[in-house]
Design an enzyme around this catalytic site. Structure first.
Site, PDB file in Angstrom:
ATOM      1  N   ALA A   1      -4.884   7.417  -3.784  1.00 58.24           N
ATOM      2  CA  ALA A   1      -3.536   6.956  -4.151  1.00 58.24           C
ATOM      3  C   ALA A   1      -3.671   5.475  -4.487  1.00 58.24           C
ATOM      4  O   ALA A   1      -3.512   4.594  -3.636  1.00 58.24           O
ATOM      5  CB  ALA A   1      -2.579   7.182  -2.992  1.00 58.24           C
TER       6      ALA A   1
ATOM      7  N   SER B   1       0.852  -1.191   0.000  1.00 54.41           N
ATOM      8  CA  SER B   1       0.000   0.000   0.000  1.00 54.41           C
ATOM      9  C   SER B   1       0.891   1.245   0.000  1.00 54.41           C
ATOM     10  O   SER B   1       2.055   1.173  -0.397  1.00 54.41           O
ATOM     11  CB  SER B   1      -0.933  -0.026   1.219  1.00 54.41           C
ATOM     12  N   ASN B   2       0.375   2.366   0.420  1.00 52.42           N
ATOM     13  CA  ASN B   2       1.135   3.622   0.450  1.00 52.42           C
ATOM     14  C   ASN B   2       0.617   4.460   1.622  1.00 52.42           C
ATOM     15  O   ASN B   2      -0.403   4.124   2.215  1.00 52.42           O
ATOM     16  CB  ASN B   2       0.999   4.346  -0.902  1.00 52.42           C
ATOM     17  N   PRO B   3       1.313   5.565   1.942  1.00 50.86           N
ATOM     18  CA  PRO B   3       0.959   6.284   3.180  1.00 50.86           C
ATOM     19  C   PRO B   3      -0.226   7.242   3.070  1.00 50.86           C
ATOM     20  O   PRO B   3      -0.430   8.062   3.969  1.00 50.86           O
ATOM     21  CB  PRO B   3       2.230   7.089   3.505  1.00 50.86           C
TER      22      PRO B   3
END
Ligand code: CTP
Length: 223
Positions: free
Chosen positions: A95, A28-30
């Site tokens: 995102a 995933s991403n932040p």
């Protein structure tokens, strides 16, 4: 001819997506969803109807928004795809993970001590796919960049056939993922460019929604 007024229908995506290797691990991403949720609040304040397609975040739901929780890019695509034709404006702040593991293991992958090679396959570009069939909708993308934000933003505007790209620099102090403040460049067609901020994400959201409203309201009438 008189334009019959109705509420503007706004479709917003927010937060990260997750792509699983096995039942307990994912990429995933932040992204925290703050910008997307701020836009949802600003749109509701303008009297718009809001569908909020959200990846996993820990933010309170904006009161009055129709919530559509999703986890993976495929799930986000399915929701956006089904809601797009009826919306007046799509704002893709999510995102979305660009890749997912080619193989999903139904059982937890056990460690072996050796290095592990994982093959990834591309996730559908949601914005580009739905924008290709747009009629009167205003399509807005976001571009999270670490450098050359205007050039990359303009390239994304063309490549994804969007009407606007909101470009922001990740990693800069007071901007990007998880920050409560942001500064962005709104990039549009015919060389249009507008810097907004530094300001709170809610203030930026209100300015963006006001800018988009002036483009949409002539089409559907004032709410
Ligand atoms: N986006 C999308 N579907 C994807 C990836 C991105 O709809 N699979 C959308 C994002 O929500 C955003 C815009 O496309 O509105 C730009 O996302 P970004 O990650 O900055 O661009 P990419 O196309 O992924 O290009 P790159 O990662 O190479 O910069």
């Amino acid at each position: 001819m008189e334009v019959k007024a109705r509420k503007i229908r706004c479709l917003i995506s927010a937060g990260p997506t997750r792509e699983f290797f096995d039942p307990v691990r994912f990429m995933s991403n932040p992204s925290t969803g703050k910008m997307g949720y701020a836009l949802a609040r600003a749109a509701l304040k303008m009297g718009w109807e809001v569908d909020l397609v959200s990846g996993p975040v820990s933010l309170p739901e904006p009161a009055g928004a129709a919530m559509h929780p999703v986890v993976t890019g495929e799930e986000m695509f399915a929701r956006i795809d089904s809601l797009f034709d009826a919306c007046d404006i799509l704002i893709m702040t999510a995102a979305v993970m660009d890749y997912r593991p080619l193989q999903y293991s139904a059982q937890k992958i056990k460690k072996s001590g050796d290095s592990l090679v994982v093959q990834l396959s591309p996730v559908v570009d949601i914005l580009k796919t739905v924008a290709a069939r747009k009629k009167n909708q205003l399509v807005v993308g976001f571009a999270a960049e670490t450098e050359n934000i205007s050039a990359h933003g303009r390239e994304k505007l063309e490549r994804k056939k969007a009407d606007f790209i909101v470009a922001n620099q990740v990693g800069a102090p007071g901007a990007g993922f998880a920050s409560d403040t942001n500064f962005i460049t709104l990039i549009g067609r015919d060389g249009f460019s507008l810097d907004i901020g530094p300001a709170s994400k809610l203030e930026i959201a209100e300015q963006l929604i006001t800018a988009f409203a002036s483009q949409i309201e002539p089409l559907v009438g004032q709410p």
